[in-house]
Design a protein around this motif. Structure first.
Motif, PDB file in Angstrom:
ATOM      1  N   ASP A 116      11.636   4.802   1.273  1.00 49.46           N
ATOM      2  CA  ASP A 116      12.518   4.006   2.139  1.00 49.46           C
ATOM      3  C   ASP A 116      12.274   4.324   3.611  1.00 49.46           C
ATOM      4  O   ASP A 116      12.273   3.432   4.462  1.00 49.46           O
ATOM      5  N   ARG A 117      12.076   5.591   3.877  1.00 52.63           N
ATOM      6  CA  ARG A 117      11.831   5.989   5.276  1.00 52.63           C
ATOM      7  C   ARG A 117      10.483   5.441   5.762  1.00 52.63           C
ATOM      8  O   ARG A 117      10.353   4.991   6.888  1.00 52.63           O
ATOM      9  N   GLN A 118       9.485   5.495   4.874  1.00 56.17           N
ATOM     10  CA  GLN A 118       8.164   4.972   5.253  1.00 56.17           C
ATOM     11  C   GLN A 118       8.220   3.461   5.521  1.00 56.17           C
ATOM     12  O   GLN A 118       7.589   2.966   6.442  1.00 56.17           O
ATOM     13  N   ILE A 119       8.975   2.778   4.685  1.00 57.35           N
ATOM     14  CA  ILE A 119       9.136   1.333   4.892  1.00 57.35           C
ATOM     15  C   ILE A 119       9.891   1.070   6.200  1.00 57.35           C
ATOM     16  O   ILE A 119       9.560   0.143   6.950  1.00 57.35           O
ATOM     17  N   ARG A 130       0.834  -1.202   0.000  1.00 52.00           N
ATOM     18  CA  ARG A 130       0.000   0.000   0.000  1.00 52.00           C
ATOM     19  C   ARG A 130       0.870   1.254   0.000  1.00 52.00           C
ATOM     20  O   ARG A 130       0.575   2.227  -0.698  1.00 52.00           O
ATOM     21  N   LEU A 131       1.914   1.204   0.792  1.00 54.88           N
ATOM     22  CA  LEU A 131       2.826   2.355   0.834  1.00 54.88           C
ATOM     23  C   LEU A 131       3.407   2.633  -0.564  1.00 54.88           C
ATOM     24  O   LEU A 131       3.507   3.785  -0.984  1.00 54.88           O
ATOM     25  N   ARG A 132       3.775   1.569  -1.229  1.00 58.39           N
ATOM     26  CA  ARG A 132       4.372   1.738  -2.575  1.00 58.39           C
ATOM     27  C   ARG A 132       3.350   2.293  -3.558  1.00 58.39           C
ATOM     28  O   ARG A 132       3.647   3.185  -4.359  1.00 58.39           O
ATOM     29  N   LEU A 133       2.131   1.758  -3.491  1.00 56.15           N
ATOM     30  CA  LEU A 133       1.094   2.189  -4.438  1.00 56.15           C
ATOM     31  C   LEU A 133       0.674   3.639  -4.206  1.00 56.15           C
ATOM     32  O   LEU A 133       0.380   4.372  -5.150  1.00 56.15           O
ATOM     33  N   GLU A 134       0.634   4.022  -2.938  1.00 57.43           N
ATOM     34  CA  GLU A 134       0.138   5.358  -2.619  1.00 57.43           C
ATOM     35  C   GLU A 134       1.249   6.401  -2.567  1.00 57.43           C
ATOM     36  O   GLU A 134       0.978   7.568  -2.275  1.00 57.43           O
ATOM     37  N   ALA A 135       2.474   5.964  -2.829  1.00 61.43           N
ATOM     38  CA  ALA A 135       3.597   6.911  -2.768  1.00 61.43           C
ATOM     39  C   ALA A 135       3.486   7.943  -3.889  1.00 61.43           C
ATOM     40  O   ALA A 135       3.153   7.607  -5.030  1.00 61.43           O
ATOM     41  N   ARG A 136       3.754   9.169  -3.524  1.00 63.17           N
ATOM     42  CA  ARG A 136       3.733  10.237  -4.515  1.00 63.17           C
ATOM     43  C   ARG A 136       5.171  10.628  -4.839  1.00 63.17           C
ATOM     44  O   ARG A 136       6.077  10.359  -4.047  1.00 63.17           O
ATOM     45  N   PRO A 137       5.347  11.253  -5.989  1.00 61.99           N
ATOM     46  CA  PRO A 137       6.699  11.692  -6.341  1.00 61.99           C
ATOM     47  C   PRO A 137       7.263  12.583  -5.231  1.00 61.99           C
ATOM     48  O   PRO A 137       6.582  13.496  -4.759  1.00 61.99           O
ATOM     49  N   GLY A 138       8.470  12.266  -4.828  1.00 62.88           N
ATOM     50  CA  GLY A 138       9.103  13.054  -3.771  1.00 62.88           C
ATOM     51  C   GLY A 138       8.964  12.437  -2.391  1.00 62.88           C
ATOM     52  O   GLY A 138       9.658  12.843  -1.448  1.00 62.88           O
TER      53      GLY A 138
END
Lengths: 77, 148
Positions: free
Chosen positions: B66-69, B54-62
């Motif tokens: 890595d920090r979120q993971i 989900r984090l990867r899918l919802e990641a926005r540019p910028g």
């Protein structure tokens, strides 16, 4: 795989058969020992419908592998 | 002398039979515990994979993915430790059962108790993260409680 009354009965029969076998052997009647053992073991096997012996149960046990999290794969999901 | 030997033989057999029965009980308990532990493991792994995906899918540019993971990893760390400890306790229990020839080894009972402790710890940790983990089998609880 809880132990049922059948399992317990089968265990008790085996134990009784073993005791009777030992006693018969000690008093010098190995023929009786063999007969008693055969009868009680057959009865125990018949009662224990699963047919799983202690050795079979123990051998069937397996280890569980380690937890695998997404970051374990090159640090990325 | 023969009578004494006979009594000794009978008593020995009774002890042996009792030990064999105990070993079978341990094997039954371990067999019962296997499925819920592997289910809990699969649920935890799936939850972590879903959250990470989900984090990867919802990641926005910028976004610093890595920090979120890394934050997600920190969040799951207690659960991962508790699950790993439970697996280690289970495997140790299996080793104790398989290693006990007569089944009368106290190591089996100690391993069963350690398994129960780790199981309860995992439930506590998983519960705090909203991941349901099945309770320890009643046979395990009753058996460890019934022995001194």
């Amino acid at each position: 795989m809880s132990r049922s009354r059948d399992d317990i009965a089968a265990d008790l029969l085996e134990a009784l058969g073993g005791m009777a076998t030992t006693v018969a052997s000690v008093v010098g009647r190995p023929d009786a020992a063999i007969a008693v053992r055969a009868v009680t073991q057959a009865a125990a096997d018949a009662i224990r419908k699963r047919g799983a012996t202690t050795s079979q149960l123990v051998e069937a046990l397996r280890h569980i592998g380690p937890v695998r999290m997404p970051w374990d794969r090159e640090g990325k999901p | 002398m023969t009578r004494v030997a006979g009594i000794a033989a009978v008593l020995s057999f009774v002890v042996f039979a009792a030990c064999a029965t105990t070993r079978q009980t341990h094997a039954s308990i371990a067999g019962t515990a296997y499925a819920p532990i592997t289910s809990a493991k699969a649920a935890i792994e799936a939850s972590a994979f879903n959250d990470a995906a989900r984090l990867r899918l919802e990641a926005r540019p910028g976004d610093d993915l890595d920090r979120q993971i890394a934050l997600l990893r920190e969040q799951y760390a207690p659960l991962e430790r508790a699950m790993s400890a439970l697996i280690l306790a289970y495997n140790a229990y299996v080793d104790a059962i398989q290693g006990a020839r007569s089944g009368g080894d106290d190591a089996q009972l100690e391993a069963a108790r350690a398994l129960l402790v780790q199981w309860r710890d995992l439930r506590r940790v998983a519960g705090s993260l909203g991941i349901p983990v099945e309770a320890a089998p009643a046979e395990l609880v009753e058996f460890t409680r019934s022995r001194p």
